[in-house]
Enzyme design. Structure first.
Site, PDB file in Angstrom:
ATOM      1  N   ILE A   1       0.011  29.442  -8.685  1.00 34.14           N
ATOM      2  CA  ILE A   1       0.306  28.895  -7.352  1.00 34.14           C
ATOM      3  C   ILE A   1      -0.938  28.416  -6.596  1.00 34.14           C
ATOM      4  O   ILE A   1      -0.814  27.648  -5.655  1.00 34.14           O
ATOM      5  CB  ILE A   1       1.117  29.889  -6.471  1.00 34.14           C
ATOM      6  N   PHE A   2      -2.143  28.857  -7.014  1.00 34.61           N
ATOM      7  CA  PHE A   2      -3.327  28.409  -6.280  1.00 34.61           C
ATOM      8  C   PHE A   2      -4.144  27.354  -7.018  1.00 34.61           C
ATOM      9  O   PHE A   2      -4.967  26.680  -6.419  1.00 34.61           O
ATOM     10  CB  PHE A   2      -4.212  29.604  -5.895  1.00 34.61           C
TER      11      PHE A   2
ATOM     12  N   GLU B   1      12.940  23.055 -27.895  1.00 32.39           N
ATOM     13  CA  GLU B   1      12.406  21.690 -27.802  1.00 32.39           C
ATOM     14  C   GLU B   1      13.476  20.668 -28.162  1.00 32.39           C
ATOM     15  O   GLU B   1      13.525  19.585 -27.586  1.00 32.39           O
ATOM     16  CB  GLU B   1      11.176  21.517 -28.698  1.00 32.39           C
TER      17      GLU B   1
ATOM     18  N   GLU C   1      14.559  22.544 -17.335  1.00 29.81           N
ATOM     19  CA  GLU C   1      14.625  23.481 -18.463  1.00 29.81           C
ATOM     20  C   GLU C   1      16.059  23.907 -18.794  1.00 29.81           C
ATOM     21  O   GLU C   1      16.273  24.745 -19.664  1.00 29.81           O
ATOM     22  CB  GLU C   1      13.772  24.721 -18.199  1.00 29.81           C
TER      23      GLU C   1
ATOM     24  N   GLY D   1      -2.479  25.791 -10.102  1.00 25.26           N
ATOM     25  CA  GLY D   1      -1.574  25.087 -11.009  1.00 25.26           C
ATOM     26  C   GLY D   1      -0.550  24.340 -10.175  1.00 25.26           C
ATOM     27  O   GLY D   1      -0.724  24.172  -8.985  1.00 25.26           O
ATOM     28  N   GLY D   2       0.516  23.918 -10.799  1.00 28.96           N
ATOM     29  CA  GLY D   2       1.492  23.122 -10.056  1.00 28.96           C
ATOM     30  C   GLY D   2       2.661  23.923  -9.501  1.00 28.96           C
ATOM     31  O   GLY D   2       3.674  23.350  -9.131  1.00 28.96           O
TER      32      GLY D   2
HETATM   33 ZN   LIG Z   1      10.799  23.659 -22.074  1.00 29.55          ZN
END
Ligand SMILES: [Zn+2]
Length: 701
Positions: free
Chosen positions: A617-618, A485, A514, A620-621
């Protein structure tokens, strides 16, 4: 005093500076947003009527508008995560739809879209800086992806598809949820719970109680095992009853694949609609549409990365399975030569226990929070030349445990600030860990004077609070999370971009975001960094060497199988969104079986309906984006490898590489394409070599 005494401004509408947390109440949210959204709506109407295709006439007023909304909404969202209450939740739920509605209106505004296009076509375009151009390009792209460029019938069809897709995705996830709930296995005989850890036994008794078995106890049962992950996962890892593991496994892989909760027809419809949507927007396939706003240049680039990773992990996965069979054999398992899906987790866990016999708890005394923070702050000073000092008391906080810090550059000048909210508070704080934006870096002009507004970040973790005079003691996993983080935080705080829309993590492509966070995790395994902070909180004794060796080995335990699994999911996602056609003679499930031949070492059972529960995938993003996990890992490993190549014990080289990393990856934010950012740091395009090496997998020639 002046008129201000009559209409005193809500602390939620200050619009700039640090939030006055002590003065913000749940009751003030609804009135504040009623006022704010009405004002913003008015401003948007005025802007639409007067918009000029210039930076000053378009982007600046627009940024003022969105920053105003983000400032206020950011506080409410933040408090939802760290100071939740039923009053706040109610206020949030009543305001949120209006905020979404306004954002959609803004994102789909025709006059603003036209002005952006006119700006790009004007003479002024060439004079804009690269970061400004990228902000304009992104605005045009996002507007087009939301259908603004479409007219008449095409536009109507687009909206109808969007609507249907939203319904399908909700239905999909509801089916998975309901199917998961529909199955349970109630055990009554103590022999049936053999091997289960006490935490699961308690959970199972509690579940039985909730399901009506009033007298259920952990000692005497009954015990209810479900398909929820806290029950399913540990049961598969620990139950010695092979028959029950098989029963549970078969229930798990057929979730939402038959009867009323069947997701098969939904999957076909979703894929068909996405393909149609892509065509409407001028793309050949949905995968191409998805990649239009990502770092990966095209499907081919994604597939070639996946193929490299597949080749490197396949043989390792086979070898790991053979080793597991041999291990099971050595323990006298009759099934050793014929391990099935429901045996893998069980034997993998036994082998793990034997190889790296230690628990997460054992390491806690070596990682007290104050020492870990010293280690982390020392590391970033060494790498990036920045100095972090406590600034507690200089900013209002939402809880007495929250700390406030300042970051200064080499000359001692402040460049950023951050809050740290480290401890778990289950009654009001969401689980997990995250970094969020409090204030964006940006140029501000007031009364003719231009200044730079410094960025501020929220860093939130959920670790054990101090008990008495014992400090908060962290597991190694929590240390890694904090570093992760903090990496996001550095991306936000060390940006040098002066346009908020491209500063820090803003406007950074999704599959690249990321990089800075995973990059920081690598340092937790770096010997000097780790031993610099890992000292027993009472005796000062350094972390025993054998723990370090086990941490290193455990990191790559069965990494071939783990990598191959991610490759299987990623390839399937891309194939379905790129080559699959409803009338192509293959069902989505057929596609999976075909890909499984090269991306699994234990082929799925004929009834395995994994796709019916593939929510990423169906619902979520992650549609045509599942690959991003691996993509970003490749970038972060390769970035860390630059430090390894420079020599981790060569102080001079580390400093130089750290400076280059700070000036590129951390400074440029969303002002350049992430491939250019990466190349400016690394001098070349990313390579999978470092990740494979770090995972103990050697690239196939
Ligand atoms: Zn992260």
């Amino acid at each position: 005093m002046s008129t201000n005494t009559i209409i005193s401004k809500s602390p939620l509408l200050k619009g700039s500076g640090l939030p006055s947390f002590g003065e913000i109440s749940a009751e003030s949210v609804v009135p504040a947003f009623n006022q704010l959204l009405a004002e913003l709506d008015q401003e948007l109407t005025t802007l639409e009527a007067n918009v000029k295709p210039t930076w000053n006439g378009l982007v600046e007023p627009l940024e003022k508008l969105t920053e105003g909304l983000n400032w206020s909404w950011g506080i409410v969202s933040h408090l939802m995560g760290v100071k939740n209450s039923s009053e706040l939740r109610e206020a949030y739920e009543s305001v949120q739809p209006h905020v979404v509605q306004f954002s959609n209106k803004l994102g789909q505004s025709q006059p603003i879209y036209n002005a952006f296009k006119a700006l790009r076509a004007s003479d002024a375009w060439a004079k804009l800086e690269e970061s400004q151009q990228r902000i304009v390009e992104a605005a045009i792209r996002d507007a087009e992806l939301s259908g603004v460029g479409l007219q008449g019938e095409a536009k109507e069809r687009f909206n109808a598809i969007q609507m249907e897709l939203a319904e399908l995705s909700t239905k999909f996830s509801n089916h998975v949820l309901d199917a998961t709930k529909a199955f349970s296995m109630t055990l009554t005989n103590p022999e049936e719970i053999e091997g289960l850890p006490p935490s699961l036994v308690s959970l199972a008794a509690q579940a039985a109680q909730a399901a009506g078995e009033e007298n259920a106890t952990p000692e005497n049962g009954p015990w209810r095992i479900t398909l929820d992950s806290p029950s399913y996962g540990p049961f598969m890892q620990h139950s010695t009853r092979r028959d029950l593991r098989e029963k549970l496994y078969r229930a798990f892989i057929t979730r939402a694949s038959y009867g009323e909760l069947d997701n098969n027809p939904l999957i076909e419809r979703i894929l068909e609609l996405r393909q149609e949507l892509a065509k409407l927007l001028g793309f050949e396939t949905y995968a191409e549409l998805s990649l239009a706003s990502k770092m990966a240049p095209n499907v081919q680039a994604v597939e070639s990365l996946l193929e490299e990773m597949r080749r490197a992990s396949y043989d390792a996965a086979i070898k790991e399975l053979e080793e597991l069979k041999a291990f099971a054999g050595s323990k006298g398992a009759p099934e050793a030569n014929d391990l099935q899906h429901w045996d893998i987790s069980f034997w993998a866990e036994r082998q793990r226990e034997e190889k790296f016999a230690f628990t997460a708890e054992e390491l806690r005394p070596y990682f007290p929070l104050p020492q870990v923070l010293d280690g982390l702050f020392g590391l970033v000073q060494r790498l990036f030349g920045i100095t972090i000092t406590p600034n507690d008391g200089q900013a209002p906080v939402w809880h007495e445990d929250v700390r406030y810090f300042q970051i200064a550059n080499e000359t001692g000048q402040p460049i950023a600030y951050f809050y740290l909210d480290p401890y778990s508070r289950p009654e009001e704080k969401r689980g997990g860990a995250w970094m969020d934006v409090c204030i964006n870096r940006g140029k501000v002009t007031e009364n003719g004077v231009t200044t730079t507004r410094l960025p501020v970040a929220y860093l939130v973790c959920n670790q054990t609070p101090p008990i008495g005079d014992q400090p908060s003691l962290m597991t190694f996993n929590e240390v890694e999370t904090l570093f992760h983080e903090f990496g996001h935080g550095l991306h936000h705080m060390l940006t040098k971009v002066e346009y908020a829309a491209a500063a820090g993590i803003n406007n950074v492509e999704w599959d690249a975001v990321e990089l800075p966070s995973q990059f920081m995790e690598n340092w937790c395994y770096d010997r000097p960094t780790l031993f610099g902070m890992a000292k027993h909180y009472q005796t000062g004794e350094p972390l025993p060497e054998h723990y370090y060796q086990k941490l290193l080995a455990a990191k790559n335990y069965m990494s071939g199988s783990g990598t191959l699994r991610q490759i299987h999911f990623s390839s399937l996602d891309i194939e379905l969104h790129h080559r699959y056609r409803a009338d192509g003679g293959e069902t989505p499930k057929d596609v999976r079986s075909r890909l499984a031949e090269t991306t699994t070492v234990l082929p799925p059972l004929p009834e395995d309906s994994f796709l019916c529960a593939f929510g990423h995938i169906f619902s979520g993003g992650y549609a045509a984006g599942y690959y991003s996990y691996k993509w970003a890992e490749v970038l972060s490993a390769d970035a860390f490898a630059a430090f390894e190549e420079a020599g981790l014990d060569n102080e001079q080289a580390i400093k130089a590489t750290g400076k280059r990393y700070r000036d590129t990856v951390l400074a440029l934010g969303g002002s350049k394409h992430p491939m250019d950012v990466f190349k400016s740091f690394r001098g070349r395009e990313p390579s999978t070599e470092a990740l494979l090496k770090h995972n103990g997998l050697v690239a196939a020639a």
